[in-house]
Motif scaffolding. Structure first.
Motif, mmCIF file in Angstrom:
data_model
loop_
_atom_site.group_PDB
_atom_site.id
_atom_site.type_symbol
_atom_site.label_atom_id
_atom_site.label_comp_id
_atom_site.label_asym_id
_atom_site.label_seq_id
_atom_site.Cartn_x
_atom_site.Cartn_y
_atom_site.Cartn_z
ATOM 1 N N ARG A 68 -27.341 63.441 -25.351
ATOM 2 C CA ARG A 68 -27.290 63.452 -26.822
ATOM 3 C C ARG A 68 -25.874 63.550 -27.374
ATOM 4 O O ARG A 68 -25.578 62.991 -28.414
ATOM 5 N N GLY A 69 -25.004 64.280 -26.703
ATOM 6 C CA GLY A 69 -23.668 64.533 -27.224
ATOM 7 C C GLY A 69 -22.653 63.435 -26.963
ATOM 8 O O GLY A 69 -21.490 63.563 -27.331
ATOM 9 N N GLY A 70 -23.054 62.355 -26.304
ATOM 10 C CA GLY A 70 -22.146 61.262 -26.026
ATOM 11 C C GLY A 70 -21.343 61.431 -24.745
ATOM 12 O O GLY A 70 -20.650 60.516 -24.312
ATOM 13 N N GLU A 71 -21.443 62.592 -24.118
ATOM 14 C CA GLU A 71 -20.711 62.859 -22.879
ATOM 15 C C GLU A 71 -21.204 61.953 -21.749
ATOM 16 O O GLU A 71 -20.429 61.517 -20.904
ATOM 17 N N PHE A 72 -22.479 61.661 -21.755
ATOM 18 C CA PHE A 72 -23.092 60.882 -20.690
ATOM 19 C C PHE A 72 -22.425 59.515 -20.531
ATOM 20 O O PHE A 72 -22.035 59.125 -19.439
ATOM 21 N N GLU A 73 -22.293 58.788 -21.632
ATOM 22 C CA GLU A 73 -21.707 57.443 -21.573
ATOM 23 C C GLU A 73 -20.264 57.473 -21.078
ATOM 24 O O GLU A 73 -19.849 56.602 -20.320
ATOM 25 N N LYS A 74 -19.514 58.477 -21.489
ATOM 26 C CA LYS A 74 -18.117 58.596 -21.041
ATOM 27 C C LYS A 74 -18.056 58.855 -19.542
ATOM 28 O O LYS A 74 -17.298 58.209 -18.825
ATOM 29 N N LYS A 75 -18.855 59.805 -19.069
ATOM 30 C CA LYS A 75 -18.856 60.146 -17.647
ATOM 31 C C LYS A 75 -19.352 58.977 -16.794
ATOM 32 O O LYS A 75 -18.843 58.729 -15.711
ATOM 33 N N MET A 76 -20.349 58.278 -17.300
ATOM 34 C CA MET A 76 -20.983 57.197 -16.560
ATOM 35 C C MET A 76 -19.966 56.130 -16.139
ATOM 36 O O MET A 76 -20.095 55.533 -15.072
#
Length: 132
Positions: A68-76
């Motif tokens: 939800r916080g947008g961290e996922f896409e960056k880490k991915m």
């Protein structure tokens, strides 16, 4: 002769218009199926809940990547596409969306294993505050 050529062209047209099967599909695993998986250095267990949810307890060995916080896409963007990824969240909804995002980005070995409480109830080892 014209009928034969027309028949061949018609067959080719219909065979080309069928949707291509997507080889890199997100697979769903039950807790029992996940327990049977052999985790190793090529396996990554991802908890896509918020950091607050993660702090309340998580599966042993899980990494947190907040969907939800947008961290996922960056880490991915820095993840190895050759590894096998097992994703979960609170209910399986966010992990399904995150897994689909990974599939679209070219990851091929992705499993949605559902919700944390269901996995915990199935006896999977957990860590964090909820175990005290």
């Amino acid at each position: 002769m014209k009928m034969i050529i027309l028949s061949i062209l018609t067959s080719l047209l219909f065979s080309c218009s069928e949707p291509q099967q997507d080889l890199a599909r997100v697979k769903q695993l039950t807790p029992k199926e996940f327990k049977a998986q052999k985790m190793n250095s090529k396996s990554v267990l991802l908890d896509v809940r918020t950091p607050e949810e993660f702090a309340g307890g998580y599966l042993e060995g899980a990494e947190n990547a907040d969907f939800r916080g947008g961290e996922f896409e960056k880490k991915m963007q820095g993840w190895d596409k050759d590894k096998v990824y097992y994703l979960y969240c609170a209910s399986g909804n966010r992990s399904g969306k995150a897994a689909e995002l990974m599939r679209e980005a070219g990851f091929e070995h992705i499993y949605n294993i559902g919700g944390y409480s269901t996995l915990k109830e199935a006896g999977l080892p957990t860590e964090g505050e909820s175990n005290r």
